[in-house]
Design a protein around this motif. Structure first.
Motif, PDB file in Angstrom:
ATOM      1  N   ALA A  76      -7.208   4.671  -7.287  1.00 26.73           N
ATOM      2  CA  ALA A  76      -6.273   3.903  -6.455  1.00 26.73           C
ATOM      3  C   ALA A  76      -6.615   4.004  -4.983  1.00 26.73           C
ATOM      4  N   VAL A  77      -7.203   5.130  -4.581  1.00 27.01           N
ATOM      5  CA  VAL A  77      -7.624   5.283  -3.187  1.00 27.01           C
ATOM      6  C   VAL A  77      -8.900   4.475  -2.947  1.00 27.01           C
ATOM      7  N   MET A  81       0.845  -1.197   0.000  1.00 25.74           N
ATOM      8  CA  MET A  81       0.000   0.000   0.000  1.00 25.74           C
ATOM      9  C   MET A  81       0.882   1.250   0.000  1.00 25.74           C
ATOM     10  N   THR A  82       0.495   2.221  -0.798  1.00 25.41           N
ATOM     11  CA  THR A  82       1.201   3.498  -0.847  1.00 25.41           C
ATOM     12  C   THR A  82       0.502   4.493   0.062  1.00 25.41           C
ATOM     13  N   ARG A  83       1.278   5.097   0.968  1.00 27.31           N
ATOM     14  CA  ARG A  83       0.700   6.042   1.921  1.00 27.31           C
ATOM     15  C   ARG A  83       1.143   7.457   1.557  1.00 27.31           C
ATOM     16  N   SER A 120      -9.771   1.813  -4.399  1.00 21.13           N
ATOM     17  CA  SER A 120      -9.465   0.382  -4.424  1.00 21.13           C
ATOM     18  C   SER A 120      -8.673  -0.078  -3.208  1.00 21.13           C
ATOM     19  N   GLY A 121      -8.166   0.886  -2.418  1.00 22.82           N
ATOM     20  CA  GLY A 121      -7.383   0.535  -1.250  1.00 22.82           C
ATOM     21  C   GLY A 121      -5.890   0.401  -1.509  1.00 22.82           C
ATOM     22  N   GLU A 122      -5.460   0.639  -2.749  1.00 22.65           N
ATOM     23  CA  GLU A 122      -4.032   0.564  -3.065  1.00 22.65           C
ATOM     24  C   GLU A 122      -3.258   1.740  -2.474  1.00 22.65           C
ATOM     25  N   VAL A 123      -3.958   2.854  -2.289  1.00 20.53           N
ATOM     26  CA  VAL A 123      -3.353   4.090  -1.798  1.00 20.53           C
ATOM     27  C   VAL A 123      -4.215   4.649  -0.684  1.00 20.53           C
ATOM     28  N   THR A 124      -3.575   5.197   0.336  1.00 22.04           N
ATOM     29  CA  THR A 124      -4.309   5.915   1.381  1.00 22.04           C
ATOM     30  C   THR A 124      -3.755   7.334   1.493  1.00 22.04           C
ATOM     31  N   LYS A 131      10.258   3.102  -4.832  1.00 20.82           N
ATOM     32  CA  LYS A 131      10.148   2.156  -3.711  1.00 20.82           C
ATOM     33  C   LYS A 131      11.424   1.343  -3.493  1.00 20.82           C
TER      34      LYS A 131
END
Length: 204
Positions: A33-34, A1-3, A36-40, A194
């Motif tokens: 992406a947010v 996950m990307t924060r 879908s939960g991939e990014v917060t 990353k």
């Protein structure tokens, strides 16, 4: 996950930035992406950290923090992969509180991505010019897209003669698509960087 942290860079009482940061966070919630939960995304308010003028005896590049407020700030910033800096323009540059907060740390900023949402009489664009240079020194990759919010077109005021009236943020229809495009770039760069983050901060 990307924060991704939405960093609220003004601590001034009555600041317009609080409304801007809330809008950024809310609009980001509509990014695919947010959703879908991939990014917060999360608002990080400098005013919540109570950072004094830089008071660490050892330069930040060494990562040897003696103050509790610095360690708390370090842990917060280290936990994110990218940033949206929300900044006003003060005298052709960024608020002192934001520059000070950046200067407290070094390795925690490395190999992350950032974009900008600025506001002010001229949309805060000159503050972003300086902020790009500052962040380059702490090894943050800044994306090309940005969002500028001129005060007299993106806010409405009940009394233009009252300097304490922060106004109500009323962004034009073009602003959210611009923000989401900027988030596309931040997410892409955060992902590309990353492997460097996983390798750890660069040496002094």
């Amino acid at each position: 996950m990307t924060r991704i942290a939405v960093i609220l860079g003004s601590t001034r009482p009555g600041r317009r930035g609080a409304a801007v940061a809330r809008w950024v966070d809310e609009a980001a919630g509509r990014h695919p992406a947010v959703k879908s939960g991939e990014v917060t995304t999360e608002v990080v308010d400098l005013a919540d950290f109570g950072l004094p003028l830089l008071d660490e005896p050892v330069p930040a590049a060494f990562g040897q923090y003696g103050k509790e407020h610095t360690r708390r700030w370090s842990e917060t910033i280290a936990s994110f992969d990218g940033f949206v800096f929300v900044t006003p323009e003060y005298n052709h540059s960024v608020p002192a509180a934001l520059k000070n907060a950046i200067d407290f740390l070094y390795g925690e900023w490395h190999n992350k991505a950032a974009g900008f949402v600025s506001y002010g009489v001229h949309g805060g664009t000159r503050a972003v010019e300086h902020l790009r240079l500052i962040l380059g020194e702490v090894k943050i990759a800044t994306v090309a897209s940005q969002v500028a919010l001129p005060v007299f077109t993106e806010f409405t005021f009940s009394d233009l003669t009252d300097p304490t009236d922060p106004g109500v943020l009323t962004p034009g229809e073009h602003q959210e698509p611009a923000l989401l495009k900027m988030l596309d770039e931040i997410i892409a760069w955060a992902g590309a960087l990353k492997p460097l983050r996983e390798a750890g901060p660069s040496s002094v």
